[in-house]
Enzyme design. Structure first.
Site, PDB file in Angstrom:
ATOM      1  N   HIS A 238      41.089  39.545  30.079  1.00 23.36           N
ATOM      2  CA  HIS A 238      39.657  39.541  30.200  1.00 23.36           C
ATOM      3  C   HIS A 238      38.993  40.756  30.859  1.00 23.36           C
ATOM      4  O   HIS A 238      38.349  41.632  30.440  1.00 23.36           O
ATOM      5  CB  HIS A 238      38.970  38.334  30.218  1.00 23.36           C
ATOM      6  CG  HIS A 238      39.265  36.986  29.729  1.00 23.36           C
ATOM      7  ND1 HIS A 238      38.999  36.795  28.410  1.00 23.36           N
ATOM      8  CD2 HIS A 238      40.304  36.012  29.959  1.00 23.36           C
ATOM      9  CE1 HIS A 238      39.497  35.634  28.064  1.00 23.36           C
ATOM     10  NE2 HIS A 238      40.057  35.237  29.016  1.00 23.36           N
TER      11      HIS A 238
HETATM   12  O1  RIB Z   1      36.350  33.714  30.665  1.00 24.07           O
HETATM   13  C1  RIB Z   1      37.223  34.644  31.443  1.00 24.07           C
HETATM   14  C2  RIB Z   1      36.718  34.783  32.642  1.00 24.07           C
HETATM   15  O2  RIB Z   1      36.632  33.566  33.529  1.00 24.07           O
HETATM   16  C3  RIB Z   1      37.400  35.856  33.503  1.00 24.07           C
HETATM   17  O3  RIB Z   1      36.738  36.524  34.452  1.00 24.07           O
HETATM   18  C4  RIB Z   1      38.530  34.904  34.299  1.00 24.07           C
HETATM   19  O4  RIB Z   1      38.918  35.532  35.492  1.00 24.07           O
HETATM   20  C5  RIB Z   1      37.341  33.724  34.719  1.00 24.07           C
HETATM   21  O5  RIB Z   1      36.673  34.147  35.918  1.00 24.07           O
END
Ligand code: RIB
Ligand code: CA
Length: 309
Positions: A238
């Protein structure tokens, strides 16, 4: 001459946050790091940011921010990232502590001293919201606020309809989305296109360096999560997507959208409501929403950053 975008990374390390720090160090001009409670407690996210700073040999300030959401109690994701936030990665304790405990003041003052910075939040938006509340004109001093969070089509990962960073502090997120800032949203609809697995683990194993070893550990820990919890052979990477959307925007396609955050819904609290009605919409777009990414090129940039760290 270095004409890389100058960014402040607001993060909650966090396995994928660690990859975002590596990507930012390589591809951006990383001005500073601010930390927020999110995946794990503020103490842990700050300690992790400091340890990653040492690992990468970065000379950037780290400022600790909010230890919880604007409303309610913290929601953690230690089942994904481990109780320490980095899957038990064996790194030495940081050589120095945070440069301050006031990330909000750092965000306000640094964006006053230098216009045109990109803020790249990749955790809950508490720090960004508090900075905007302290100085609303911040919205017009930054080049962008490019955030990892939310999703189109009501896609969620914490609940059926809410992504973690938004769900962890919906009130903060709504403040940011309604702030008239130059927003870019890198949501799950985009990050789910960027999947890592065994090939990326093998790549990191072949990088003969402390960074390669660390990233190998983190990917192997992440693999345990998505194999055991999601019965999947790959997992979405992500947070680096938000960094690369700033440094390599040509790898992404964006559309202007009106986005708002549900803060009161029983089943939908933390959902980003993305208006895709087009000409039928009665709302003014407030955000560039990423819809497509060139996943192979994005992953190659992450791998190159690891190899060259
Ligand atoms: O949903 C993904 C996000 O949530 C990313 O930033 C991961 O590190 C968590 O913080
Ligand atoms: Ca994160």
């Amino acid at each position: 001459m270095n004409n890389r975008p100058r960014i402040i990374l607001d993060c909650d390390p966090g396995v994928d946050d660690a990859f975002a720090v590596v990507a930012a160090a390589r591809w951006a001009d990383l001005v500073g790091i601010t930390t927020v409670a999110g995946n794990v407690s503020l103490a842990c996210t700050t300690n992790n940011a400091l340890r990653l700073r040492d690992l990468l040999g970065l000379e950037v300030p780290v400022h600790a921010g909010a230890e919880g959401p604007l409303k309610g109690t913290p929601v953690f994701a230690d089942h994904v990232h481990g109780v320490d936030g980095l899957g038990g990665l064996d790194l030495p304790e940081p050589t120095s502590g945070p440069d301050s405990e006031n990330a909000i003041e750092y965000l306000v003052e640094t964006t006053r001293a230098e216009e045109g910075l990109h803020l790249v939040p990749i955790g809950p938006l508490t720090n960004i919201a508090l900075a905007l509340k302290a100085d609303p004109s911040l919205a017009h001093r930054v080049a962008s606020i490019t955030l990892m969070g939310g999703s189109t089509q009501g896609l969620g990962n914490v609940t059926a309809g809410a992504e973690f960073n938004i769900y962890a502090d919906p009130e903060a997120a709504e403040i940011v989305f309604q702030s008239d800032s130059p927003l870019t949203m890198i949501g799950l609809n985009l990050t789910h296109q960027v999947q890592v697995g065994a090939p990326e683990i093998s790549f990191c194993q072949a990088v003969d360096s402390p960074v390669g070893a660390a990233m190998t550990h983190l990917l192997e820990f992440y693999a345990d999560f998505y194999r055991n919890h999601l019965q999947a052979e790959t997992g979405a990477m992500h947070d680096p997507c938000a960094v690369l959307a700033v440094t390599h925007p040509e790898l992404f396609t964006f559309s202007p959208r009106a986005v708002s955050v549900e803060t009161t819904g029983t089943h939908t609290r933390g959902m980003t409501v993305v208006d895709e009605r087009g000409n039928g919409s009665d709302q003014t777009p407030n955000c560039a929403v990423a819809y497509q990414g060139e996943a192979a090129a994005i992953i190659d940039l992450i791998k190159q950053a690891i190899a060259e760290s």
